[in-house]
Design a protein around this motif. Sequence first.
Motif, PDB file in Angstrom:
ATOM      1  N   PHE A  63       0.819  -1.212   0.000  1.00  0.00           N
ATOM      2  CA  PHE A  63       0.000   0.000   0.000  1.00  0.00           C
ATOM      3  C   PHE A  63       0.853   1.262   0.000  1.00  0.00           C
ATOM      4  O   PHE A  63       0.435   2.295  -0.517  1.00  0.00           O
ATOM      5  CB  PHE A  63      -0.978  -0.004   1.171  1.00  0.00           C
ATOM      6  N   GLU A  64       2.034   1.160   0.573  1.00  0.00           N
ATOM      7  CA  GLU A  64       2.924   2.325   0.548  1.00  0.00           C
ATOM      8  C   GLU A  64       3.403   2.601  -0.867  1.00  0.00           C
ATOM      9  O   GLU A  64       3.770   3.727  -1.198  1.00  0.00           O
ATOM     10  CB  GLU A  64       4.098   2.118   1.518  1.00  0.00           C
ATOM     11  N   ALA A  65       3.366   1.568  -1.692  1.00  0.00           N
ATOM     12  CA  ALA A  65       3.830   1.724  -3.073  1.00  0.00           C
ATOM     13  C   ALA A  65       2.745   2.280  -3.999  1.00  0.00           C
ATOM     14  O   ALA A  65       3.037   2.694  -5.121  1.00  0.00           O
ATOM     15  CB  ALA A  65       4.315   0.383  -3.605  1.00  0.00           C
ATOM     16  N   VAL A  66       1.491   2.294  -3.537  1.00  0.00           N
ATOM     17  CA  VAL A  66       0.407   2.826  -4.364  1.00  0.00           C
ATOM     18  C   VAL A  66       0.631   4.324  -4.577  1.00  0.00           C
ATOM     19  O   VAL A  66       0.858   5.045  -3.614  1.00  0.00           O
ATOM     20  CB  VAL A  66      -0.964   2.599  -3.680  1.00  0.00           C
ATOM     21  N   PRO A  67       0.588   4.775  -5.815  1.00  0.00           N
ATOM     22  CA  PRO A  67       0.798   6.211  -6.053  1.00  0.00           C
ATOM     23  C   PRO A  67      -0.358   7.033  -5.490  1.00  0.00           C
ATOM     24  O   PRO A  67      -1.469   6.547  -5.355  1.00  0.00           O
ATOM     25  CB  PRO A  67       0.841   6.312  -7.578  1.00  0.00           C
ATOM     26  N   GLN A  68      -0.085   8.280  -5.175  1.00  0.00           N
ATOM     27  CA  GLN A  68      -1.122   9.190  -4.660  1.00  0.00           C
ATOM     28  C   GLN A  68      -2.246   9.351  -5.677  1.00  0.00           C
ATOM     29  O   GLN A  68      -1.996   9.480  -6.867  1.00  0.00           O
ATOM     30  CB  GLN A  68      -0.514  10.574  -4.390  1.00  0.00           C
ATOM     31  N   HIS A  69      -3.459   9.313  -5.187  1.00  0.00           N
ATOM     32  CA  HIS A  69      -4.604   9.587  -6.051  1.00  0.00           C
ATOM     33  C   HIS A  69      -5.143  10.956  -5.701  1.00  0.00           C
ATOM     34  O   HIS A  69      -4.871  11.476  -4.631  1.00  0.00           O
ATOM     35  CB  HIS A  69      -5.690   8.547  -5.825  1.00  0.00           C
ATOM     36  N   GLN A  70      -5.935  11.494  -6.583  1.00  0.00           N
ATOM     37  CA  GLN A  70      -6.655  12.696  -6.196  1.00  0.00           C
ATOM     38  C   GLN A  70      -8.059  12.288  -5.749  1.00  0.00           C
ATOM     39  O   GLN A  70      -8.515  11.194  -6.039  1.00  0.00           O
ATOM     40  CB  GLN A  70      -6.692  13.721  -7.348  1.00  0.00           C
ATOM     41  N   GLY A  71      -8.715  13.142  -5.001  1.00  0.00           N
ATOM     42  CA  GLY A  71     -10.083  12.856  -4.608  1.00  0.00           C
ATOM     43  C   GLY A  71     -10.163  11.923  -3.419  1.00  0.00           C
ATOM     44  O   GLY A  71      -9.154  11.612  -2.794  1.00  0.00           O
ATOM     45  N   SER A  72     -11.361  11.462  -3.125  1.00  0.00           N
ATOM     46  CA  SER A  72     -11.601  10.777  -1.865  1.00  0.00           C
ATOM     47  C   SER A  72     -11.144   9.321  -1.898  1.00  0.00           C
ATOM     48  O   SER A  72     -11.123   8.655  -0.862  1.00  0.00           O
ATOM     49  CB  SER A  72     -13.072  10.872  -1.497  1.00  0.00           C
ATOM     50  N   TYR A  73     -10.765   8.831  -3.054  1.00  0.00           N
ATOM     51  CA  TYR A  73     -10.202   7.482  -3.097  1.00  0.00           C
ATOM     52  C   TYR A  73      -8.939   7.431  -2.243  1.00  0.00           C
ATOM     53  O   TYR A  73      -8.658   6.419  -1.584  1.00  0.00           O
ATOM     54  CB  TYR A  73      -9.903   7.066  -4.535  1.00  0.00           C
ATOM     55  N   GLN A  74      -8.216   8.537  -2.229  1.00  0.00           N
ATOM     56  CA  GLN A  74      -7.005   8.600  -1.410  1.00  0.00           C
ATOM     57  C   GLN A  74      -7.322   8.373   0.072  1.00  0.00           C
ATOM     58  O   GLN A  74      -6.513   7.802   0.803  1.00  0.00           O
ATOM     59  CB  GLN A  74      -6.308   9.951  -1.613  1.00  0.00           C
ATOM     60  N   LEU A  75      -8.505   8.813   0.501  1.00  0.00           N
ATOM     61  CA  LEU A  75      -8.929   8.577   1.880  1.00  0.00           C
ATOM     62  C   LEU A  75      -8.928   7.093   2.214  1.00  0.00           C
ATOM     63  O   LEU A  75      -8.513   6.675   3.297  1.00  0.00           O
ATOM     64  CB  LEU A  75     -10.343   9.121   2.110  1.00  0.00           C
ATOM     65  N   LEU A  76      -9.433   6.302   1.274  1.00  0.00           N
ATOM     66  CA  LEU A  76      -9.508   4.855   1.512  1.00  0.00           C
ATOM     67  C   LEU A  76      -8.109   4.258   1.639  1.00  0.00           C
ATOM     68  O   LEU A  76      -7.847   3.433   2.518  1.00  0.00           O
ATOM     69  CB  LEU A  76     -10.268   4.168   0.377  1.00  0.00           C
TER      70      LEU A  76
END
Lengths: 179, 179
Positions: free
Chosen positions: A130-143
């Motif tokens: 999960f640390e490798a997942v790139p930053q998303h924009q929007g509320s998906y990043q919250l998850l």
Amino acid sequence: MERELLLLGLLRQGAMHGYQLHDFIERNLAFCTDLKKPTAYALLDKMQANGWVVVREAREGNRPYKRVYSLTPAGEEAFQRLLRENLGAFIAAKTGSDIGLAFIDVLPKAEALQLLNQRRAAVSAQLAEFEAVPQHQGSYQLLIDHQLHYLRSELQWLDEVIAHIRSRRHVLRRHGERM
Amino acid sequence: MERELLLLGLLRQGAMHGYQLHDFIERNLAFCTDLKKPTAYALLDKMQANGWVVVREAREGNRPYKRVYSLTPAGEEAFQRLLRENLGAFIAAKTGSDIGLAFIDVLPKAEALQLLNQRRAAVSAQLAEFEAVPQHQGSYQLLIDHQLHYLRSELQWLDEVIAHIRSRRHVLRRHGERM
DNA sequence: TCTTGAATAGTCAAAGTTGACTAGTCAAAA
DNA sequence: TTTTGACTAGTCAACTTTGACTATTCAAGA
């Protein structure tokens, strides 16, 4: 309950096939929810019966027909209601992963520690993923952030448990236990 | 899988009725696992078919018969195997509680904050409940400690989310949203 | 060109789960 | 004493979930 919310929320962004819905969830939200293909279709059928979605049978060229689902006004209303219901409440998560801990005294200390370290490696690996997942924009990043927070918390707890077990006297043999 | 482990682990401490097993779980482990009465009996039937438990029909006085389940050597073996399997692996918990967060942008900022504060109160209440549980001896305390750790972590995360939402510009209206 | 494997789209029978029930016992209040 | 409500014990039909299929399309490589 939350799976309906999810399907409605996705359909809100545009009409989709059952297959697309399932596929999106499987790819992006598998860490949050669990929705197999036949279950997705079953829910869509139920939501159709509720009048929350409508189905249009479509075919492009001579490919076999597809069912395209889209939200109705009643579906939008349901979405709004379910969203508020979901956000306002908290339902604690239940892993079954804890059950084993209840019986850890059954094992010799050394083996218990070996297994917990194995478990720790598994948590660590998921965390790295999960640390490798790139930053998303929007509320998906919250998850994603929540998952990171959760995994770090689990790792920390596991470390405490390991330290605690390590500091204990060797466990006594009990009924039914192999030597 | 973990429910079998639990049933076997309980039966290991002595023969019991299906009803007693369910009742104990309901009373003491409801925060960990979810095992309705008919499911418990279904699992016991399956475990009996596996040869992991045996049933003795017993009646005391002229009360209706009861089925008393007890562990077989094969059951003890299964318990040992399942215990090691459980302790060595980690399966991340899935609430459905997160789904709503994915759509929080749909709501006006003020309402989102109000709902999240409501949720925070719910977490807080559950935490208080567990903080009030008296100390146990043995590994049951581990389960309680884990729950406490988890709830505190959730509370902390929620506070971060609330702060984050609060610091945001007012959310723009979107497709399908009520004013 | 033909084959193979992946992706798309959905179905079905079997398995698992559960709300709501039956039915007896027991203790206490009315 | 008889009614009421809680506790013990288990069952059943209905509902939900899922592993394992079918069937078509498409792209790439042999």
